[in-house]
Design a protein around this motif. Structure first.
Motif, PDB file in Angstrom:
ATOM      1  N   ILE A 167       0.882  -1.169   0.000  1.00 12.48           N
ATOM      2  CA  ILE A 167       0.000   0.000   0.000  1.00 12.48           C
ATOM      3  C   ILE A 167       0.917   1.215   0.000  1.00 12.48           C
ATOM      4  CG2 ILE A 167      -1.785   1.267   1.232  1.00 12.48           C
ATOM      5  CD1 ILE A 167      -2.981  -1.352   0.677  1.00 12.48           C
ATOM      6  N   TRP A 168       0.799   2.060  -1.026  1.00 14.04           N
ATOM      7  CA  TRP A 168       1.631   3.257  -1.140  1.00 14.04           C
ATOM      8  C   TRP A 168       0.760   4.479  -0.942  1.00 14.04           C
ATOM      9  CZ3 TRP A 168       6.127   5.267  -0.637  1.00 14.04           C
ATOM     10  CH2 TRP A 168       6.455   6.482  -1.236  1.00 14.04           C
ATOM     11  N   SER A 169       1.075   5.260   0.082  1.00 16.98           N
ATOM     12  CA  SER A 169       0.386   6.528   0.329  1.00 16.98           C
ATOM     13  C   SER A 169       1.017   7.572  -0.584  1.00 16.98           C
ATOM     14  CB  SER A 169       0.542   6.923   1.797  1.00 16.98           C
ATOM     15  OG  SER A 169      -0.011   8.200   2.012  1.00 16.98           O
ATOM     16  N   THR A 170       0.237   8.075  -1.513  1.00 20.50           N
ATOM     17  CA  THR A 170       0.757   9.003  -2.507  1.00 20.50           C
ATOM     18  C   THR A 170      -0.037  10.300  -2.482  1.00 20.50           C
ATOM     19  OG1 THR A 170       1.473   9.179  -4.817  1.00 20.50           O
ATOM     20  CG2 THR A 170      -0.663   8.098  -4.409  1.00 20.50           C
ATOM     21  N   LEU A 171       0.375  11.229  -3.308  1.00 16.40           N
ATOM     22  CA  LEU A 171      -0.300  12.526  -3.419  1.00 16.40           C
ATOM     23  C   LEU A 171      -0.269  12.950  -4.883  1.00 16.40           C
ATOM     24  CD1 LEU A 171       1.265  14.192  -0.262  1.00 16.40           C
ATOM     25  CD2 LEU A 171      -1.143  13.610  -0.569  1.00 16.40           C
ATOM     26  N   PRO A 172      -1.134  13.889  -5.272  1.00 16.41           N
ATOM     27  CA  PRO A 172      -1.141  14.334  -6.672  1.00 16.41           C
ATOM     28  C   PRO A 172       0.167  15.017  -7.071  1.00 16.41           C
ATOM     29  CG  PRO A 172      -3.146  15.013  -5.533  1.00 16.41           C
ATOM     30  CD  PRO A 172      -2.207  14.488  -4.492  1.00 16.41           C
ATOM     31  N   ASP A 173       0.515  14.895  -8.339  1.00 14.24           N
ATOM     32  CA  ASP A 173       1.706  15.535  -8.894  1.00 14.24           C
ATOM     33  C   ASP A 173       1.349  16.988  -9.213  1.00 14.24           C
ATOM     34  OD1 ASP A 173       3.823  16.478 -10.403  1.00 14.24           O
ATOM     35  OD2 ASP A 173       4.017  14.642 -11.584  1.00 14.24           O
TER      36      ASP A 173
ATOM     37  N   ILE B  85     -10.048   2.598   4.806  1.00  7.41           N
ATOM     38  CA  ILE B  85      -9.707   2.448   3.393  1.00  7.41           C
ATOM     39  C   ILE B  85      -8.532   1.481   3.232  1.00  7.41           C
ATOM     40  CG2 ILE B  85      -8.732   3.658   1.382  1.00  7.41           C
ATOM     41  CD1 ILE B  85     -11.687   4.233   1.781  1.00  7.41           C
ATOM     42  N   VAL B  86      -7.504   1.658   4.040  1.00  7.89           N
ATOM     43  CA  VAL B  86      -6.318   0.800   3.948  1.00  7.89           C
ATOM     44  C   VAL B  86      -6.672  -0.635   4.340  1.00  7.89           C
ATOM     45  CG1 VAL B  86      -4.005   0.384   4.870  1.00  7.89           C
ATOM     46  CG2 VAL B  86      -4.708   2.704   4.234  1.00  7.89           C
ATOM     47  N   ALA B  87      -7.459  -0.800   5.400  1.00  9.09           N
ATOM     48  CA  ALA B  87      -7.876  -2.144   5.812  1.00  9.09           C
ATOM     49  C   ALA B  87      -8.688  -2.816   4.706  1.00  9.09           C
ATOM     50  CB  ALA B  87      -8.686  -2.073   7.105  1.00  9.09           C
ATOM     51  N   GLY B  88      -9.552  -2.047   4.055  1.00  7.09           N
ATOM     52  CA  GLY B  88     -10.342  -2.593   2.948  1.00  7.09           C
ATOM     53  C   GLY B  88      -9.466  -3.020   1.780  1.00  7.09           C
ATOM     54  N   ALA B  89      -8.427  -2.246   1.500  1.00  2.61           N
ATOM     55  CA  ALA B  89      -7.505  -2.597   0.413  1.00  2.61           C
ATOM     56  C   ALA B  89      -6.770  -3.890   0.726  1.00  2.61           C
ATOM     57  CB  ALA B  89      -6.518  -1.462   0.175  1.00  2.61           C
TER      58      ALA B  89
ATOM     59  N   VAL C 288      -9.270  -6.634  -5.804  1.00  6.29           N
ATOM     60  CA  VAL C 288     -10.006  -5.460  -6.276  1.00  6.29           C
ATOM     61  C   VAL C 288      -9.148  -4.207  -6.155  1.00  6.29           C
ATOM     62  CG1 VAL C 288     -12.013  -3.980  -5.874  1.00  6.29           C
ATOM     63  CG2 VAL C 288     -12.233  -6.462  -5.650  1.00  6.29           C
ATOM     64  N   ALA C 289      -8.582  -3.999  -4.964  1.00  2.00           N
ATOM     65  CA  ALA C 289      -7.843  -2.758  -4.692  1.00  2.00           C
ATOM     66  C   ALA C 289      -6.385  -2.834  -5.109  1.00  2.00           C
ATOM     67  CB  ALA C 289      -7.921  -2.440  -3.198  1.00  2.00           C
TER      68      ALA C 289
ATOM     69  N   GLY D 217      -3.399  -1.634  -8.858  1.00  2.00           N
ATOM     70  CA  GLY D 217      -2.602  -0.470  -9.242  1.00  2.00           C
ATOM     71  C   GLY D 217      -3.183   0.310 -10.403  1.00  2.00           C
ATOM     72  N   THR D 218      -4.446   0.043 -10.749  1.00  2.00           N
ATOM     73  CA  THR D 218      -5.043   0.712 -11.910  1.00  2.00           C
ATOM     74  C   THR D 218      -5.678   2.054 -11.560  1.00  2.00           C
ATOM     75  OG1 THR D 218      -7.100  -0.501 -11.576  1.00  2.00           O
ATOM     76  CG2 THR D 218      -5.494  -1.438 -13.115  1.00  2.00           C
ATOM     77  N   GLY D 219      -5.762   2.383 -10.315  1.00  2.00           N
ATOM     78  CA  GLY D 219      -6.350   3.651  -9.928  1.00  2.00           C
ATOM     79  C   GLY D 219      -5.892   4.024  -8.529  1.00  2.00           C
ATOM     80  N   HIS D 220      -6.377   5.130  -8.068  1.00  2.00           N
ATOM     81  CA  HIS D 220      -6.040   5.599  -6.738  1.00  2.00           C
ATOM     82  C   HIS D 220      -7.280   5.523  -5.859  1.00  2.00           C
ATOM     83  CE1 HIS D 220      -2.675   7.167  -9.005  1.00  2.00           C
ATOM     84  NE2 HIS D 220      -2.062   7.447  -7.883  1.00  2.00           N
ATOM     85  N   TRP D 221      -7.113   5.043  -4.648  1.00  2.00           N
ATOM     86  CA  TRP D 221      -8.215   4.951  -3.707  1.00  2.00           C
ATOM     87  C   TRP D 221      -8.248   6.232  -2.906  1.00  2.00           C
ATOM     88  CZ3 TRP D 221     -11.220   0.431  -2.326  1.00  2.00           C
ATOM     89  CH2 TRP D 221     -11.108  -0.567  -3.291  1.00  2.00           C
ATOM     90  N   TRP D 222      -9.324   6.960  -3.027  1.00  2.00           N
ATOM     91  CA  TRP D 222      -9.487   8.235  -2.338  1.00  2.00           C
ATOM     92  C   TRP D 222     -10.382   8.031  -1.141  1.00  2.00           C
ATOM     93  CZ3 TRP D 222      -7.454  12.832  -4.387  1.00  2.00           C
ATOM     94  CH2 TRP D 222      -6.886  12.711  -5.639  1.00  2.00           C
ATOM     95  N   VAL D 223     -10.029   8.637  -0.054  1.00  2.00           N
ATOM     96  CA  VAL D 223     -10.884   8.606   1.122  1.00  2.00           C
ATOM     97  C   VAL D 223     -11.970   9.633   0.901  1.00  2.00           C
ATOM     98  CG1 VAL D 223     -10.979   9.014   3.592  1.00  2.00           C
ATOM     99  CG2 VAL D 223      -8.953   7.965   2.606  1.00  2.00           C
TER     100      VAL D 223
END
Length: 125
Positions: free
Chosen positions: A15-21, A103-107, A113-114, A117-123
């Motif tokens: 699980i990688w916590s990322t931010l927008p570029d 969210i992280v627990a669900g991933a 499903v999560a 790596g095809t999308g970003h999971w937003w809270v």
């Protein structure tokens, strides 16, 4: 690098916590190294060879409105907030800090499903 260490340790779902570029989004007008720096690691995570990887984009937390982003005195003496809102949608990516753990627990619970790596999971709330 931590990503290499995780792969070598046999981690199957990262699980990688990322931010927008911000640099790319703003066409170079804004320099926000903590955001852009994290976003630039996304491709390393994607290509690291984990069985599953998930990108989680944490929101601006409601709790910030009472602490680091508390109301500031405005012209005329009133107090209020200045927030970076998208003028088209007039929305702001915000949530309660407690929701991020769900969210992280669900991933982790549903890597099929999560963890593609095809999308970003937003809270969202």
């Amino acid at each position: 690098m931590q990503i290499d260490a995780a792969r070598e340790a046999g981690v199957e779902h990262l699980i990688w916590s990322t931010l927008p570029d911000v640099e790319t989004i703003s066409a170079g007008r804004f320099n926000v190294p903590p955001y852009t720096g994290k976003a630039k690691v996304d491709h390393i995570v994607s290509s690291a060879g984990f069985a599953h990887h998930t990108f989680v984009v944490p929101p601006f937390y409601y709790q910030n409105l009472l602490t680091v982003s508390a109301p500031q005195q405005q012209r005329g003496g009133t107090y209020g907030w200045t927030l970076p809102l998208n003028p088209d949608s007039r929305s702001f990516h915000m949530a309660d800090i407690i929701e991020l753990g769900d969210i992280v627990a669900g991933a982790f619970a549903r890597p099929e499903v999560a963890g593609t790596g095809t999308g970003h999971w937003w809270v969202t709330s």
